[in-house]
Design a protein around this motif. Structure first.
Motif, PDB file in Angstrom:
ATOM      1  N   ASP A  35      54.054  38.219  28.317  1.00 41.33           N
ATOM      2  CA  ASP A  35      54.263  38.099  26.845  1.00 41.33           C
ATOM      3  C   ASP A  35      53.802  36.608  26.372  1.00 41.33           C
ATOM      4  N   ALA A  36      53.728  35.659  27.147  1.00 42.78           N
ATOM      5  CA  ALA A  36      53.323  34.362  26.907  1.00 42.78           C
ATOM      6  C   ALA A  36      51.554  34.457  26.620  1.00 42.78           C
ATOM      7  N   ALA A  37      50.955  35.317  27.105  1.00 39.93           N
ATOM      8  CA  ALA A  37      49.760  35.517  27.018  1.00 39.93           C
ATOM      9  C   ALA A  37      49.378  36.692  25.950  1.00 39.93           C
ATOM     10  N   PHE A  38      49.977  37.417  25.717  1.00 37.13           N
ATOM     11  CA  PHE A  38      49.899  38.544  24.833  1.00 37.13           C
ATOM     12  C   PHE A  38      48.903  38.053  23.381  1.00 37.13           C
ATOM     13  N   PRO A  39      48.125  39.027  23.041  1.00 36.73           N
ATOM     14  CA  PRO A  39      47.546  40.148  23.613  1.00 36.73           C
ATOM     15  C   PRO A  39      46.430  39.934  24.742  1.00 36.73           C
ATOM     16  N   TYR A  40      46.460  40.667  25.740  1.00 32.16           N
ATOM     17  CA  TYR A  40      45.534  40.376  26.864  1.00 32.16           C
ATOM     18  C   TYR A  40      43.992  40.637  26.306  1.00 32.16           C
ATOM     19  N   GLY A  41      43.861  41.342  25.480  1.00 35.44           N
ATOM     20  CA  GLY A  41      42.491  41.996  24.816  1.00 35.44           C
ATOM     21  C   GLY A  41      41.601  40.646  24.443  1.00 35.44           C
ATOM     22  N   GLU A  42      42.303  39.490  24.378  1.00 37.80           N
ATOM     23  CA  GLU A  42      41.544  38.320  23.839  1.00 37.80           C
ATOM     24  C   GLU A  42      41.346  37.451  24.787  1.00 37.80           C
ATOM     25  N   LEU A  43      41.821  37.677  26.252  1.00 39.95           N
ATOM     26  CA  LEU A  43      41.463  36.578  27.216  1.00 39.95           C
ATOM     27  C   LEU A  43      40.249  36.851  28.109  1.00 39.95           C
ATOM     28  N   SER A  44      39.821  35.842  28.640  1.00 39.53           N
ATOM     29  CA  SER A  44      38.555  36.037  29.647  1.00 39.53           C
ATOM     30  C   SER A  44      39.241  36.663  30.953  1.00 39.53           C
ATOM     31  N   GLU A  45      38.130  36.963  31.687  1.00 36.88           N
ATOM     32  CA  GLU A  45      38.392  38.069  32.695  1.00 36.88           C
ATOM     33  C   GLU A  45      39.147  36.876  33.784  1.00 36.88           C
ATOM     34  N   SER A  46      38.559  35.822  33.926  1.00 35.08           N
ATOM     35  CA  SER A  46      39.184  34.712  34.981  1.00 35.08           C
ATOM     36  C   SER A  46      40.554  34.436  34.858  1.00 35.08           C
ATOM     37  N   VAL A  47      41.227  34.021  33.482  1.00 31.75           N
ATOM     38  CA  VAL A  47      42.343  33.994  32.991  1.00 31.75           C
ATOM     39  C   VAL A  47      43.107  35.129  33.115  1.00 31.75           C
ATOM     40  N   LEU A  48      42.671  36.212  32.715  1.00 31.84           N
ATOM     41  CA  LEU A  48      43.676  37.465  32.927  1.00 31.84           C
ATOM     42  C   LEU A  48      44.029  37.610  34.534  1.00 31.84           C
ATOM     43  N   VAL A  49      42.936  37.607  35.197  1.00 35.05           N
ATOM     44  CA  VAL A  49      43.194  37.991  36.808  1.00 35.05           C
ATOM     45  C   VAL A  49      44.046  36.931  37.488  1.00 35.05           C
ATOM     46  N   GLU A  50      44.057  35.805  36.839  1.00 29.94           N
ATOM     47  CA  GLU A  50      44.822  34.553  37.291  1.00 29.94           C
ATOM     48  C   GLU A  50      46.298  34.830  37.112  1.00 29.94           C
ATOM     49  N   ARG A  51      46.430  35.115  35.833  1.00 29.76           N
ATOM     50  CA  ARG A  51      47.929  35.417  35.236  1.00 29.76           C
ATOM     51  C   ARG A  51      48.410  36.740  35.923  1.00 29.76           C
ATOM     52  N   VAL A  52      47.735  37.825  36.037  1.00 28.86           N
ATOM     53  CA  VAL A  52      48.373  38.840  36.554  1.00 28.86           C
ATOM     54  C   VAL A  52      48.878  38.561  37.916  1.00 28.86           C
ATOM     55  N   LEU A  53      48.084  38.032  38.966  1.00 28.62           N
ATOM     56  CA  LEU A  53      48.355  37.622  40.189  1.00 28.62           C
ATOM     57  C   LEU A  53      49.356  36.835  40.211  1.00 28.62           C
ATOM     58  N   CYS A  72      48.619  48.753  31.801  1.00 31.52           N
ATOM     59  CA  CYS A  72      47.932  48.083  30.580  1.00 31.52           C
ATOM     60  C   CYS A  72      46.377  48.428  30.635  1.00 31.52           C
ATOM     61  N   ASN A  73      45.545  49.009  29.994  1.00 28.72           N
ATOM     62  CA  ASN A  73      44.327  49.283  30.015  1.00 28.72           C
ATOM     63  C   ASN A  73      43.586  48.229  30.213  1.00 28.72           C
ATOM     64  N   THR A  74      43.535  46.949  29.347  1.00 25.38           N
ATOM     65  CA  THR A  74      42.943  45.762  29.528  1.00 25.38           C
ATOM     66  C   THR A  74      42.995  45.443  31.071  1.00 25.38           C
ATOM     67  N   ALA A  75      44.150  45.143  31.196  1.00 23.28           N
ATOM     68  CA  ALA A  75      44.494  44.511  32.897  1.00 23.28           C
ATOM     69  C   ALA A  75      43.756  45.387  33.781  1.00 23.28           C
ATOM     70  N   SER A  76      44.014  46.894  33.779  1.00 22.60           N
ATOM     71  CA  SER A  76      43.568  47.847  34.871  1.00 22.60           C
ATOM     72  C   SER A  76      41.899  47.734  34.825  1.00 22.60           C
ATOM     73  N   THR A  77      41.255  47.418  33.945  1.00 25.01           N
ATOM     74  CA  THR A  77      39.640  47.766  34.149  1.00 25.01           C
ATOM     75  C   THR A  77      39.220  46.382  34.879  1.00 25.01           C
ATOM     76  N   LEU A  78      40.162  45.395  35.151  1.00 23.79           N
ATOM     77  CA  LEU A  78      39.728  44.009  35.606  1.00 23.79           C
ATOM     78  C   LEU A  78      40.438  43.711  36.907  1.00 23.79           C
ATOM     79  N   VAL A  79      41.772  43.935  36.942  1.00 22.11           N
ATOM     80  CA  VAL A  79      42.341  43.212  38.169  1.00 22.11           C
ATOM     81  C   VAL A  79      42.757  44.234  39.294  1.00 22.11           C
ATOM     82  N   LEU A  80      42.644  45.672  39.100  1.00 19.47           N
ATOM     83  CA  LEU A  80      42.859  46.301  40.316  1.00 19.47           C
ATOM     84  C   LEU A  80      42.462  45.951  41.772  1.00 19.47           C
TER      85      LEU A  80
END
Length: 264
Positions: A35-53, A72-80
């Motif tokens: 939730d510190a990075a909420f909402p995910y829909g506005e993050l770049s791909e590299s930042v999102l992947v780093e945070r989820v990992l 999370c649909n946004t994360a699922s499209t990138l980080v799986l």
């Protein structure tokens, strides 16, 4: 004893957890939200992947995880792919329910309601090509609606007029008769969406399909008599509405709140 892990940028993934819990009431789970990075829909791909990992690394150091759901649909499209490469347990993603919507539509017009990131990603466009060929898919991306869903959970009344403004493109022809809730936060405001869109519009989300997928991946007899959520983790230093969240879940205890990751 091993547990399931449910992950989202906020509380929306709890809509998926509830569906899985109904199907597998004896399975214990952990919920983690960045939730510190909420909402995910506005993050770049590299930042999102780093945070989820980073969140997954922290949780798996504390718990024996047998299966994870990226709720999370946004994360699922990138980080799986990144998660499946790093961890040996199955990782289930949540993607927009375009396939069932294509079966349900009567007039051939489908609305996809998601975050701007999910709406515009090639993965989503491929889902449309694979499962909704010959249908008209109207895309509507809104980060504001994600924030509104979180506010509702904290006890704030949702502004129906503002919701109507967001949905205005779909209130005139060509009007979708089936709307895909392409963000796990949106089932939290399903009642309000139905009020604005009309009772003749079918709202479709991924919860039941994910529950079936999780059941199929777990060994027979998985779980125990207790079940439920054992831990809720968050990354915001001052998470909002935890008491309301606890009441909404109707859980007797969520015993531990630990920050896992915060941006520099």
């Amino acid at each position: 004893m091993s547990q399931l892990l449910f992950f989202d940028s906020g509380v929306g993934g709890l809509s998926i957890w509830q569906q899985v819990h109904q199907a597998l009431p004896g399975v214990e789970a952990v919920y983690a939200m960045d939730d510190a990075a909420f909402p995910y829909g506005e993050l770049s791909e590299s930042v999102l992947v780093e945070r989820v990992l980073a969140v997954f690394d922290a949780v798996t150091q504390r718990h024996d995880i047998s299966l994870a759901v990226v709720a999370c649909n946004t994360a699922s499209t990138l980080v799986l792919p990144h998660l499946r490469q790093r961890f040996s347990f199955p990782v289930v993603g949540v993607v927009p329910a375009i396939k069932p919507a294509a079966r349900l539509t009567r007039n051939g017009v489908i609305g996809l309601l998601a975050t701007p990131g999910t709406v515009n990603r090639p993965y989503t466009h491929q889902l449309e090509a694979d499962f909704a060929a010959g249908k008209q898919v109207l895309r509507l991306g809104s980060s504001e609606l994600v924030t509104m869903a979180e506010a509702k959970l904290r006890g704030q009344e949702l502004d129906i007029d503002r919701l109507a403004d967001i949905l205005a493109p779909w209130l005139q022809a060509p009007k979708p008769d089936t709307v895909v809730l392409g963000c796990t936060h949106f089932p939290l405001v399903k009642e309000e969406l139905a009020k604005v869109l009309g009772s003749d519009v079918t709202l479709v989300d991924s919860g039941e399909a994910i529950a079936r997928r999780v059941r199929s991946l777990l060994p027979a007899g998985a779980g125990n008599k207790k079940g439920g959520l054992s831990h809720l983790y968050h990354t915001a230093s001052s998470p909002k509405g935890l008491e309301l969240l606890r009441a909404w879940l109707q859980e007797s205890a969520l015993p531990e709140y630990l920050p896992l990751y915060s941006s520099s």
